[in-house]
Motif scaffolding. Structure first.
Motif, mmCIF file in Angstrom:
data_model
loop_
_atom_site.group_PDB
_atom_site.id
_atom_site.type_symbol
_atom_site.label_atom_id
_atom_site.label_comp_id
_atom_site.label_asym_id
_atom_site.label_seq_id
_atom_site.Cartn_x
_atom_site.Cartn_y
_atom_site.Cartn_z
ATOM 1 N N ALA A 160 0.827 -1.216 0.000
ATOM 2 C CA ALA A 160 0.000 0.000 0.000
ATOM 3 C C ALA A 160 0.860 1.265 0.000
ATOM 4 O O ALA A 160 0.600 2.208 -0.748
ATOM 5 C CB ALA A 160 -0.941 -0.017 1.196
ATOM 6 N N LYS A 161 1.883 1.295 0.847
ATOM 7 C CA LYS A 161 2.737 2.487 0.939
ATOM 8 C C LYS A 161 3.575 2.691 -0.319
ATOM 9 O O LYS A 161 3.892 3.829 -0.683
ATOM 10 C CB LYS A 161 3.655 2.377 2.161
ATOM 11 C CG LYS A 161 2.942 2.601 3.481
ATOM 12 C CD LYS A 161 3.941 2.616 4.629
ATOM 13 C CE LYS A 161 3.271 2.977 5.939
ATOM 14 N NZ LYS A 161 4.235 3.031 7.063
ATOM 15 N N THR A 162 3.927 1.605 -0.982
ATOM 16 C CA THR A 162 4.787 1.700 -2.166
ATOM 17 C C THR A 162 4.000 2.019 -3.432
ATOM 18 O O THR A 162 4.407 2.873 -4.227
ATOM 19 C CB THR A 162 5.557 0.375 -2.374
ATOM 20 O OG1 THR A 162 6.270 0.053 -1.186
ATOM 21 C CG2 THR A 162 6.545 0.505 -3.533
ATOM 22 N N LEU A 163 2.856 1.352 -3.617
ATOM 23 C CA LEU A 163 2.131 1.452 -4.892
ATOM 24 C C LEU A 163 0.888 2.340 -4.848
ATOM 25 O O LEU A 163 0.374 2.713 -5.901
ATOM 26 C CB LEU A 163 1.713 0.043 -5.342
ATOM 27 C CG LEU A 163 2.851 -0.963 -5.556
ATOM 28 C CD1 LEU A 163 2.289 -2.315 -5.969
ATOM 29 C CD2 LEU A 163 3.834 -0.463 -6.599
ATOM 30 N N PHE A 164 0.418 2.682 -3.651
ATOM 31 C CA PHE A 164 -0.811 3.479 -3.539
ATOM 32 C C PHE A 164 -0.578 4.656 -2.594
ATOM 33 O O PHE A 164 -1.312 4.828 -1.615
ATOM 34 C CB PHE A 164 -1.971 2.609 -3.038
ATOM 35 C CG PHE A 164 -2.227 1.390 -3.877
ATOM 36 C CD1 PHE A 164 -3.048 1.451 -4.990
ATOM 37 C CD2 PHE A 164 -1.626 0.175 -3.567
ATOM 38 C CE1 PHE A 164 -3.287 0.326 -5.761
ATOM 39 C CE2 PHE A 164 -1.855 -0.958 -4.327
ATOM 40 C CZ PHE A 164 -2.679 -0.883 -5.437
ATOM 41 N N LYS A 165 0.418 5.449 -2.890
ATOM 42 C CA LYS A 165 0.850 6.503 -1.962
ATOM 43 C C LYS A 165 -0.226 7.540 -1.686
ATOM 44 O O LYS A 165 -0.285 8.103 -0.594
ATOM 45 C CB LYS A 165 2.099 7.183 -2.522
ATOM 46 C CG LYS A 165 3.313 6.264 -2.571
ATOM 47 C CD LYS A 165 4.529 6.981 -3.122
ATOM 48 C CE LYS A 165 5.735 6.045 -3.149
ATOM 49 N NZ LYS A 165 6.938 6.691 -3.713
ATOM 50 N N ASP A 166 -1.089 7.832 -2.669
ATOM 51 C CA ASP A 166 -2.107 8.871 -2.498
ATOM 52 C C ASP A 166 -3.240 8.452 -1.556
ATOM 53 O O ASP A 166 -3.934 9.303 -1.006
ATOM 54 C CB ASP A 166 -2.701 9.254 -3.859
ATOM 55 C CG ASP A 166 -1.679 9.940 -4.760
ATOM 56 O OD1 ASP A 166 -0.707 10.506 -4.211
ATOM 57 O OD2 ASP A 166 -1.829 9.887 -5.988
ATOM 58 N N TYR A 167 -3.436 7.165 -1.408
ATOM 59 C CA TYR A 167 -4.495 6.663 -0.503
ATOM 60 C C TYR A 167 -4.030 5.356 0.135
ATOM 61 O O TYR A 167 -4.745 4.349 0.130
ATOM 62 C CB TYR A 167 -5.820 6.491 -1.248
ATOM 63 C CG TYR A 167 -5.752 5.674 -2.525
ATOM 64 C CD1 TYR A 167 -6.101 4.326 -2.541
ATOM 65 C CD2 TYR A 167 -5.341 6.249 -3.718
ATOM 66 C CE1 TYR A 167 -6.038 3.579 -3.698
ATOM 67 C CE2 TYR A 167 -5.274 5.510 -4.888
ATOM 68 C CZ TYR A 167 -5.629 4.181 -4.870
ATOM 69 O OH TYR A 167 -5.570 3.438 -6.038
#
Length: 327
Positions: free
Chosen positions: A227-234
């Motif tokens: 999540a932190k690597t690939l979905f930084k905006d949410y």
């Protein structure tokens, strides 16, 4: 596999029920637990699978709630939802649909459509089982995939009939289908827990608790990284959705997501829908491995490690190849 070396007559492939119980839920954990019990002699396999699934829901509840409280205490989460929690009319019924009440109640029609799709799935599984008797257990293990196929076929057929003006209105209703889905989901969870036979699991409790804790920790840590690597905006919304889904089911993922994104303003809920097709494509061969595991557990482990490595190369390809290019 380690437990099988320590405990006499323990089933070495029992650990494969962890991803089914956590990633697929009660249904698949029961399916493969039953296959292991009936075809491979794993005494208590059904109850073992159901218990793992129950531990998954427990991990979703405890892990998700604890995470939410920690993030809120740190001021990193702000709840986003409709102030009064009410539903608008267009969320319940559109103008093109059949009335909510007429000669046959609209909810009855939804249940009938679900029954029809499931009946088709059962007939298809029965026919395939007779044509391929050696793969009967595997075919019935794929019941949810076949169910998706027949449900999609039913929906496509109805859309075709409507397009050709053979039927004038839309019979399916998203709101009622969601309510029916949630109802059957709750029934499945309760029935699954009620079906656990504690007497056949008394010597396996230590292993199941270890499996449950390890499954929860790995799922939590790995999905945080993704999540932190690939979905930084949410990242938080995506993490809660994935963690809830991969310890319970899609419903538990949505429950956790609603705590911080009640109106589904982020793409996290849409991602849950879009992931279904690649999940089926990549998950299909893994289900064949589930029947290989009792015969050759070591080989299955090696294949799973290789599969996991390839999956991560695909998942993080933009970062891996970008770094190589920089060098």
């Amino acid at each position: 596999m380690i437990a099988a070396l320590i405990i006499k007559d323990f089933f070495a492939a029992a650990g494969t029920l962890l991803p089914f119980g956590y990633g697929q839920g009660t249904g698949q954990a029961l399916n493969y637990g039953s296959i292991y019990e009936s075809d491979f002699g794993f005494v208590g396999g059904r109850s073992f699978g159901l218990t793992i699934a129950a531990l998954g829901f427990l991990s979703a509840a405890l892990g998700g709630v604890v995470h939410l409280n920690i993030m809120k205490a740190r001021g990193k989460l702000v709840r986003s939802s409709r102030s009064d929690g009410s539903l608008h009319t267009d969320e319940i019924q559109s103008d093109s649909e059949i009335p909510m009440q007429e000669s046959v109640d609209k909810m009855t029609i939804q249940i009938a459509l679900i029954f029809f799709a499931y009946a088709l799935a059962y007939i298809l599984m029965s026919l395939l089982g007779k044509l391929l008797p050696g793969m009967r257990s595997v075919i019935y293990g794929f019941n949810f995939l076949i169910g998706i196929l027949t449900a999609t076929l039913t929906k496509v057929t109805m859309n075709f009939l409507r397009k050709k003006k053979i039927i004038g209105r839309k019979y399916t209703n998203n709101f009622l289908m969601t309510r029916a889905s949630n109802f059957f989901f709750d029934i499945m969870v309760v029935a699954g827990v009620a079906a656990i036979r504690l007497d056949v699991l008394e010597k396996y409790w230590g292993i199941m608790i270890i499996l449950g804790v390890v499954g929860a920790v790995i799922t939590y840590v790995y999905n945080r990284i993704v999540a932190k690597t690939l979905f930084k905006d949410y990242a938080e919304e995506q993490f809660l959705t994935m963690y809830g889904m991969l310890t319970g089911t899609a419903s538990t993922g949505i429950i956790l997501l609603r705590e911080i994104d009640g109106d589904f303003k982020t793409p996290a809920s849409d991602n849950m829908v879009y992931q279904n097709f690649p999940a089926i494509v990549f998950g299909f061969p893994l289900m064949f491995l589930a029947t290989l595991a009792p015969v050759k557990p070591a080989l299955t482990l090696i294949i799973l490690i290789a599969f996991f490595t390839v999956m991560n190369i695909i998942l993080f390809r933009s970062f891996i190849f970008k770094r190589k290019n920089k060098k």
